[in-house]
Design a protein around this motif. Sequence first.
Motif, mmCIF file in Angstrom:
data_model
loop_
_atom_site.group_PDB
_atom_site.id
_atom_site.type_symbol
_atom_site.label_atom_id
_atom_site.label_comp_id
_atom_site.label_asym_id
_atom_site.label_seq_id
_atom_site.Cartn_x
_atom_site.Cartn_y
_atom_site.Cartn_z
ATOM 1 N N THR A 1 0.664 -1.265 0.105
ATOM 2 C CA THR A 1 -0.030 -0.030 0.092
ATOM 3 C C THR A 1 0.828 1.073 0.124
ATOM 4 O O THR A 1 0.496 2.150 -0.770
ATOM 5 C CB THR A 1 -0.966 -0.084 1.156
ATOM 6 O OG1 THR A 1 -1.915 -1.282 1.137
ATOM 7 C CG2 THR A 1 -1.697 1.271 1.192
ATOM 8 N N ARG B 1 1.953 1.934 -3.429
ATOM 9 C CA ARG B 1 0.772 2.623 -4.280
ATOM 10 C C ARG B 1 0.785 4.013 -4.095
ATOM 11 O O ARG B 1 0.947 5.028 -4.955
ATOM 12 C CB ARG B 1 -0.513 1.977 -3.855
ATOM 13 C CG ARG B 1 -0.566 0.550 -4.301
ATOM 14 C CD ARG B 1 -2.057 -0.028 -4.083
ATOM 15 N NE ARG B 1 -3.030 0.841 -4.496
ATOM 16 C CZ ARG B 1 -4.371 0.929 -3.967
ATOM 17 N NH1 ARG B 1 -4.783 0.147 -3.072
ATOM 18 N NH2 ARG B 1 -5.522 1.634 -4.599
ATOM 19 N N PRO C 1 -3.006 -0.418 -13.067
ATOM 20 C CA PRO C 1 -3.747 -1.219 -12.361
ATOM 21 C C PRO C 1 -3.243 -1.589 -10.812
ATOM 22 O O PRO C 1 -4.216 -1.607 -10.186
ATOM 23 C CB PRO C 1 -4.038 -2.584 -13.051
ATOM 24 C CG PRO C 1 -3.362 -2.298 -14.430
ATOM 25 C CD PRO C 1 -2.475 -1.010 -14.225
ATOM 26 N N TRP D 1 -4.042 2.327 -9.210
ATOM 27 C CA TRP D 1 -5.567 2.924 -9.086
ATOM 28 C C TRP D 1 -6.317 1.769 -9.353
ATOM 29 O O TRP D 1 -6.468 1.134 -10.525
ATOM 30 C CB TRP D 1 -5.733 3.814 -10.360
ATOM 31 C CG TRP D 1 -4.854 4.870 -10.064
ATOM 32 C CD1 TRP D 1 -3.842 5.388 -10.926
ATOM 33 C CD2 TRP D 1 -4.582 6.128 -9.166
ATOM 34 N NE1 TRP D 1 -3.091 6.644 -10.580
ATOM 35 C CE2 TRP D 1 -3.668 7.102 -9.567
ATOM 36 C CE3 TRP D 1 -5.661 6.322 -8.121
ATOM 37 C CZ2 TRP D 1 -3.528 7.932 -8.700
ATOM 38 C CZ3 TRP D 1 -5.461 7.549 -7.425
ATOM 39 C CH2 TRP D 1 -4.332 8.237 -7.532
ATOM 40 N N ARG D 2 -6.859 1.039 -8.375
ATOM 41 C CA ARG D 2 -7.887 -0.046 -8.317
ATOM 42 C C ARG D 2 -9.118 0.393 -8.884
ATOM 43 O O ARG D 2 -9.657 1.197 -8.745
ATOM 44 C CB ARG D 2 -8.090 -0.720 -6.907
ATOM 45 C CG ARG D 2 -6.538 -0.962 -6.214
ATOM 46 C CD ARG D 2 -5.779 -2.048 -6.841
ATOM 47 N NE ARG D 2 -4.383 -2.199 -6.287
ATOM 48 C CZ ARG D 2 -4.022 -2.972 -5.525
ATOM 49 N NH1 ARG D 2 -5.150 -3.648 -4.518
ATOM 50 N NH2 ARG D 2 -2.639 -3.035 -5.007
ATOM 51 N N ARG D 3 -9.695 -0.733 -9.603
ATOM 52 C CA ARG D 3 -10.947 -0.726 -10.268
ATOM 53 C C ARG D 3 -12.089 -0.484 -9.188
ATOM 54 O O ARG D 3 -13.036 0.094 -9.409
ATOM 55 C CB ARG D 3 -11.343 -1.823 -11.016
ATOM 56 C CG ARG D 3 -10.522 -1.811 -12.462
ATOM 57 C CD ARG D 3 -10.798 -3.052 -13.124
ATOM 58 N NE ARG D 3 -10.891 -4.256 -12.585
ATOM 59 C CZ ARG D 3 -11.633 -5.515 -12.664
ATOM 60 N NH1 ARG D 3 -12.573 -5.429 -13.451
ATOM 61 N NH2 ARG D 3 -11.132 -6.620 -12.332
ATOM 62 N N ASP E 1 -11.424 0.753 -2.346
ATOM 63 C CA ASP E 1 -10.322 -0.128 -1.402
ATOM 64 C C ASP E 1 -10.207 0.709 -0.148
ATOM 65 O O ASP E 1 -9.242 1.360 0.040
ATOM 66 C CB ASP E 1 -8.989 -0.226 -2.108
ATOM 67 C CG ASP E 1 -8.020 -1.021 -1.323
ATOM 68 O OD1 ASP E 1 -8.479 -1.753 -0.547
ATOM 69 O OD2 ASP E 1 -6.906 -1.105 -1.807
ATOM 70 N N GLY F 1 -9.516 5.270 -8.574
ATOM 71 C CA GLY F 1 -9.705 4.417 -9.717
ATOM 72 C C GLY F 1 -10.583 4.548 -10.428
ATOM 73 O O GLY F 1 -10.847 4.272 -11.887
ATOM 74 N N GLN G 1 -11.828 -6.647 1.695
ATOM 75 C CA GLN G 1 -12.215 -5.473 1.001
ATOM 76 C C GLN G 1 -13.752 -5.007 1.292
ATOM 77 O O GLN G 1 -14.072 -3.989 1.750
ATOM 78 C CB GLN G 1 -12.167 -5.476 -0.462
ATOM 79 C CG GLN G 1 -10.757 -6.084 -0.969
ATOM 80 C CD GLN G 1 -9.836 -4.834 -0.802
ATOM 81 O OE1 GLN G 1 -10.337 -3.385 -0.742
ATOM 82 N NE2 GLN G 1 -8.570 -4.983 -0.516
#
Length: 1024
Positions: A283, A286, A311, A314-316, A319, A390, A585
């Motif tokens: 993390t 990120r 990806p 930036w998560r879809r 989070d 994201g 999550q």
Amino acid sequence: MRPKDGETSAHTARLRRHQPHWPQARWPSPTDATAVRNFLDDFLPRWQEAGLDPALPDHPDVAALLACVGGNSPYLADLILRAPTDFATLLREGPDAFAEATLAAVEALPPIVDRDSLCAAMRHAKSRVALTCALADIGRFWPLETVTQTLSRLAEVTLDAAVRHLLRAAHDAGRLSLRDPGRPTWKSGYVVLAMGKLGARELNFSSDIDLVVLFDAELHDDPDTARQMFIRLTGDLVRLMETHDANGYVFRTDLRLRPDPSATPLAVSLPAAIAYYESLGQTWERAAMTKARPVAGNLTLGREFLRAIHPFIWRRHLDFALIDDIHAMKAKIDRHRKPGRTGLAAMPDTTLLDPDTGVAWLLGHNMKLGEGGIREIEFVAQAMQLVWGGRTPSLRDRTTLGALRTLTRSGHMPREDAQVLARAYRLLREVEHRVQMRADQQTHDLPTTVERFDALAIFLGYASGGDFALDLLPQMRAARRIFEHHFSSPTRATAAEEADLDLGADDLPARLGELGFPETDCVAAASIMEHWAGNSRRALRSERAHALLRGLLPALLKSFMARRDPLACLRHFDTLLSRQRAGVQLLSLLERNPSLLERIAAIFDASPFLASHLADTPSALEGLLEVQEEEDEDISSAPALAPRQVQLLADEKPDLETLVMRLRPVVRAEEFRLSVARLEGRVDEDAAAHDRTAMADAVMSVLLDCVFETHRTRYGHVKGGGMAVVALGKAGSREMMAGSDLDLMLVFDHPEEVMQSTPAQGGGKSLSVSQYYLRLSHAFIAALTAPDAEGPLYPVDMRLRPSGAAGPVAVPLSAFRRYHAEESWTWERMALTRARFITQVGERGTRTRLKKTWQTDLDAALAPRSDSPPERLRADAAAMRHRLARDLPPSSPWDIKRREGGLMEVEFIAQTLQLVAGTAKARSPVTAQAFHLLAREKVISRDDAQVLIAADEYWRSLQSVLRLLCGPTPPIDPAQDLPPATLDLLCRSMNVSGIDVLATDVAQLAETVRALFVRLIGPVEPDS
């Protein structure tokens, strides 16, 4: 503590003292008179020796500036003494021109410059820019952003000059082969990424620069040699930047943000870095990569790398688990760095209002890492960016102040919070600069003695250390409280008997009964919850997931037990949990958004269909996270935000597969948001339908553009050609509801003399025009309908195109024109009354023409025909209604669309009478609007129009609610088929007291609509 109305904080008052004429300013008073005398004793002889204007130092503004520098900053005084001529130039030209000329001189350095000259030029530039930024900051000639951006530009141009020089030197020495020695960085395979404050262009006065150096040795003929050279070159780069000599240094460098720094060389190969982030990235990495920016070397290579790890950053999906990770990072910093005092958030107002106590608390406090400091503000902004960025690309602003602004505009942060954080951030950065510019030390600690604290306060423009504390401490406390709000785990009042609930205990059924769970369901509930105790649920195979569930369990049970059927709620939640690959999550999402529990419980209780949909489509849950509504007109509300998100995702120019992947969670979340808002009564059916259709329009537009770009690359272009997407049915009338498919027709046009596509430059295949648009159409439909584990973006139905399923997917406009002039049936022309032009692609100049041509051809297709007089149109419509009743009879009286007098008959009346009217003035794809126009044109009476408009709204509302509660198959008998909670919600949504009243209303309205159908269209009888 914020000032009351009519009052002005000391900081705000100081900002208002800004004077526009350089060097006229209220320069802070000197705090060391002896130091001023010593400085002037050294300065004046050097000024005279340089042959400079002897009167200038005596000018009141210059004299005040010199006293300020000499009495507050030994480092700045030394910079002036080293180069009085530069100082004179700065006084004459002003900070903007002086800084620009300095940076331009570094940019102009040729790669072949000798090493000593390069070092001297970079160090000279550092001294000039440091002095410029300091004086522009102290005198308030520049805002914070200009100061930090200028310091960052200095780092960028010096890094670029150093990298160009090193690459060229390696080439000239025969150790590296460059594609173009005159442009050493071009396709060199070597790139420097700026991280941290340099990446965000927020360097402070004595910042080091965080770098990640990457290379692609495969771009060279001898990869092994290139790899060794790039690693060696990176060491040389560090030495060039940070080695001290008589003229100082350029920048301290830090390469520890690279992947696995303890086990990797100073420069990391691009494939290894990508593999690391894809498999092992954490993390904190990120968060670090949100600020990454290529600044030197092969910039294209750097941008390709950031696209590759997009990806990872930036998560879809949203989070919220990362918030705990970032909080853990901050706690680790606090343990190891001990950055100052604690308990700031709980500090009473009496302390804030006592200047002596405030000063005592602040002594030695770390402005960067301590409570209420810079890092906490940055963490709040970064955490919110990573959670939402994201799905919302506009949030990906590298700067802290920019991030706070975009979070406010998008509704993800209250405006007041963002303003508090921004004000505190500006003041903290200003304090940081003053602390550092005293002796060019990379420190963030406030002075440890009262005397030195007073001196810092005066250097900042305050009258005393007490005044400084009265301004600083309240802002820090406010920032700390916002930080704790975001990062502290939500606390819920939990009874003692709830807190120690053992999911594996034999007495779990009894314990559930004691808590209030229905006695008859306790055993069944316990058997479900026992699965949560061990590792039988994939989502609960980590200790973190179990800890989150234990924390949520009391609120979860309380919420479920408040519903009509707690056991059903529990079962639905277990199904949702069991279909998660990792429960952290989902559980973090619920922990950080407590109101979600109530909304989910209501869905579980009242709508088995939506509960099942949620279990099958977990990403839809994100749609329930409402953004904060802003009063400002320029702030997007949630309904307008989703289509904007779609466009922003497309603006990043991803490939088609990536775009579809990123659109799926946005579409599903918006669909679920609208469905739940409809059941909760927060939007009516018209608003929900409009927003749902707007989302579909946006998706079709960006997908067609993306598909077309790929198609052009492969098959070239059709000169003067273009293709349009036309929606029919519910999509055409902007009346989409949950589960609606897209009724589409694709039409294309091109000049008659153009028979083939022109291949793209550099290769590609030429196709006949018909094949070109046929393949484009198939690719577009495939993008819309390609399924993943949660299904396609949208189901598509193309049976309403000319010749139906037997015809080509894409229809030439000429064929459309000919078909409807000669062959079309009445029902096909009725369907066309709901046609709506959505989007188009084509060559430049074609798009406007295609849209105008389509509208002309649509009007012609719907114009009166000699073979279809009004009586024939009515007879055809009545006969078709009979055939549908015979072949597709209603499943029950609650089959709102197909039942006698139902929604289909309302729509048939509108469509048939629009054809009878034979004029565009009486036509609209929206059913209710069509009735308004028909009444205006005297085709029907106003009374009939009002009845039909009301019927249209009622039927669509009831059909929509039934679909949300029961799915695509309506109930046979709601009183028998639906659970009590579902039945209650159905009646509440339709504003009736009970199901019997609703059934009576439905029957009466159906009778009224059938009577109107018979009178306006004709009797529904078998074909003659």
